[in-house]
Design a protein around this motif. Structure first.
Motif, PDB file in Angstrom:
ATOM      1  N   ALA A  89      38.152  34.216  40.672  1.00 28.31           N
ATOM      2  CA  ALA A  89      39.181  35.042  40.050  1.00 28.31           C
ATOM      3  C   ALA A  89      40.538  34.838  40.709  1.00 28.31           C
ATOM      4  N   LEU A  90      40.551  34.676  42.040  1.00 26.31           N
ATOM      5  CA  LEU A  90      41.808  34.459  42.750  1.00 26.31           C
ATOM      6  C   LEU A  90      42.462  33.130  42.345  1.00 26.31           C
ATOM      7  N   GLY A  91      41.625  32.125  42.028  1.00 35.88           N
ATOM      8  CA  GLY A  91      42.171  30.850  41.574  1.00 35.88           C
ATOM      9  C   GLY A  91      42.973  31.000  40.292  1.00 35.88           C
ATOM     10  N   ILE A  92      42.485  31.816  39.380  1.00 34.94           N
ATOM     11  CA  ILE A  92      43.204  32.046  38.124  1.00 34.94           C
ATOM     12  C   ILE A  92      44.486  32.837  38.376  1.00 34.94           C
ATOM     13  N   LEU A  93      44.399  33.886  39.202  1.00 39.54           N
ATOM     14  CA  LEU A  93      45.592  34.674  39.519  1.00 39.54           C
ATOM     15  C   LEU A  93      46.651  33.811  40.213  1.00 39.54           C
ATOM     16  N   PHE A  94      46.204  32.986  41.146  1.00 37.18           N
ATOM     17  CA  PHE A  94      47.132  32.104  41.842  1.00 37.18           C
ATOM     18  C   PHE A  94      47.789  31.131  40.869  1.00 37.18           C
ATOM     19  N   ALA A  95      47.013  30.602  39.933  1.00 38.37           N
ATOM     20  CA  ALA A  95      47.558  29.667  38.946  1.00 38.37           C
ATOM     21  C   ALA A  95      48.624  30.342  38.091  1.00 38.37           C
ATOM     22  N   GLY A  96      48.373  31.588  37.657  1.00 40.85           N
ATOM     23  CA  GLY A  96      49.361  32.301  36.858  1.00 40.85           C
ATOM     24  C   GLY A  96      50.625  32.588  37.633  1.00 40.85           C
ATOM     25  N   TRP A  97      50.479  33.032  38.891  1.00 38.98           N
ATOM     26  CA  TRP A  97      51.651  33.295  39.731  1.00 38.98           C
ATOM     27  C   TRP A  97      52.441  32.005  39.964  1.00 38.98           C
TER      28      TRP A  97
END
Length: 429
Positions: A281-289
């Motif tokens: 989940a953090l990978g997706i959040l990091f990608a969006g940021w």
């Protein structure tokens, strides 16, 4: 005529959180089967290949056939109502999986799950794009998309703790239904709560549609796709390779640990569930940021960032199935989960970068069709088929998984790198 302002951030984030919960429910209902392989094989007397068909093809056949149709509905109709109706259908279909008595009935129920879930993401991504300005859209879409990994993680943890600690050998009492095998109860437990989420979604509002095509006369999604066929096809194929690698890992990693390292299903379920819900989940959040940050400073676009992530997957993916110890395999799995999540979160941003509003639902549906065919449809079966045809040994499932995921990551990196070069001129117009 001045375009209406975007809705207040509080309204937008409320919608995103509700859609996130809906997506988590969808992925849980879709992925709970990953940890039920052993008891289902035992009770129904089926093979790994049949399990892969239940996991992939049964779901994919309806999800993909109806996805583009629902994308068209999302482009022209009420997106909220489409999501609510679809959610009701897939929740009841998940319950039906728990009532199945044989392979055929379970296959049919999994097809019905695909019918309902096909309505969700084309409408959800379209809603989010109309709630948030482009420079804020990456984080909002990232929060929604991280449900792909959070849902899989929660499904594994719930299955491990509530059901698989018994390995399907015991029965549990289900209200109104009496005693039934614990794997059947698992489907019912994850299916019913989604109806409450559907009720909450019925109260959200439809936002104003934005970023519409300048030339509406004669405009159609088919003509747009034809005019941009090269860019779209390379982009979608590259993202589909990412999905193939990701879902192959999600489907077969628990089985690798059970067979090669002799871990209890409950242990790998909790461990992998935490990895998916955490680093994934953090990978997706990091990608969006990161995508929002790059949009402000003129850095690499979504496709370039996605290709960088897949480049990192290539050396790691081999070690998930070929590691000589569970510790090394878990470490590689953490890295792969984080990096494979990034292209998943960046995909809608890349597509929306070149797609007007009235085509977005259908183009997202086309991407989901390709990603689902590759990820859920082909991935699990290719791994099982590789093991059966090339190695013929249940203990070689790790080798088959390593081979398939690494080759998929290499292909995805090459295609997304090419798509990034092709898309840059289109995005700058």
């Amino acid at each position: 005529m001045t375009e209406a302002p975007y809705p207040r951030p509080a309204s937008g984030w409320t919608v995103v959180i509700l859609l996130l919960v809906a997506y988590i429910v969808a992925v849980m209902d879709r992925q709970i089967l990953s940890l039920l392989v052993q008891p289902i094989r035992h009770d129904l007397g089926i093979t790994d290949t049949q399990v892969s068909l239940l996991h992939g093809f049964a779901f994919v056949i309806t999800f993909t056939v109806l996805g583009v149709f629902f994308g068209r509905v999302a482009d022209r109709g009420n997106r909220r109502n489409l999501i609510v109706i679809g959610m009701i259908v897939w929740c009841f279909a998940t319950v039906a999986c728990g009532l199945a008595r044989n392979f055929t009935e379970l296959f049919a129920a999994r097809m019905a799950v695909g019918v309902g879930e096909a309505a969700l993401s084309p409408a959800a991504y379209s809603l989010i794009a109309d709630y948030f300005a482009p420079e804020k859209r990456g984080r909002a879409m990232g929060v929604y998309t991280m449900a792909t990994f959070m849902g899989s993680g929660v499904a594994m943890i719930a299955g491990a703790l509530a059901i698989l600690s018994t390995m399907g050998a015991s029965e549990v009492a289900v209200p109104l239904l009496g005693m039934m095998p614990s794997w059947k109860a698992a489907f019912i437990v994850v299916g019913l709560p989604g109806l409450l989420v559907a009720a909450a979604l019925a109260f959200i509002r439809e936002p104003v549609r934005r970023e519409r095509a300048k030339e509406l006369a004669g405009s159609s999604t088919l003509s747009f796709a034809r005019d941009n066929f090269r860019i779209l096809s390379v982009m979608i194929l590259g993202l589909a390779c990412n999905a193939l690698a990701s879902f192959s890992l999600i489907t077969w990693t628990p089985t690798v640990f059970i067979r090669l390292f002799e871990w209890p299903a409950s242990s790998i379920g909790v461990a992998y569930g935490l990895i998916l819900a955490g680093p994934g989940a953090l990978g997706i959040l990091f990608a969006g940021w990161l995508a929002d940050r790059m949009a402000k400073v003129g850095g690499p676009g979504p496709l370039k960032l996605a290709s960088y992530a897949l480049a990192g997957v290539i050396p790691l993916s081999l070690w998930v199935g070929l590691a000589i110890s569970p510790g090394i395999s878990i470490a590689a799995l953490i890295g792969c989960s984080f990096l494979l999540a990034m292209p998943t979160g960046l995909a809608p941003l890349a597509i929306y970068q070149i797609t007007p509003n009235e085509h977005r639902g259908q183009l997202i549906a086309a991407y989901l069709l390709a990603a689902t065919l590759a990820g859920l449809g082909l991935g699990p079966t290719i791994v099982a088929g590789t093991k059966d045809l090339l190695f013929g040994d249940d203990l070689k499932i790790g080798l088959a998984l390593a081979l398939v995921t690494t080759l998929a990551a290499i292909a995805g990196f090459a295609l997304l790198s090419l798509a990034s070069r092709m898309t840059a001129p289109a995005a700058s117009k």
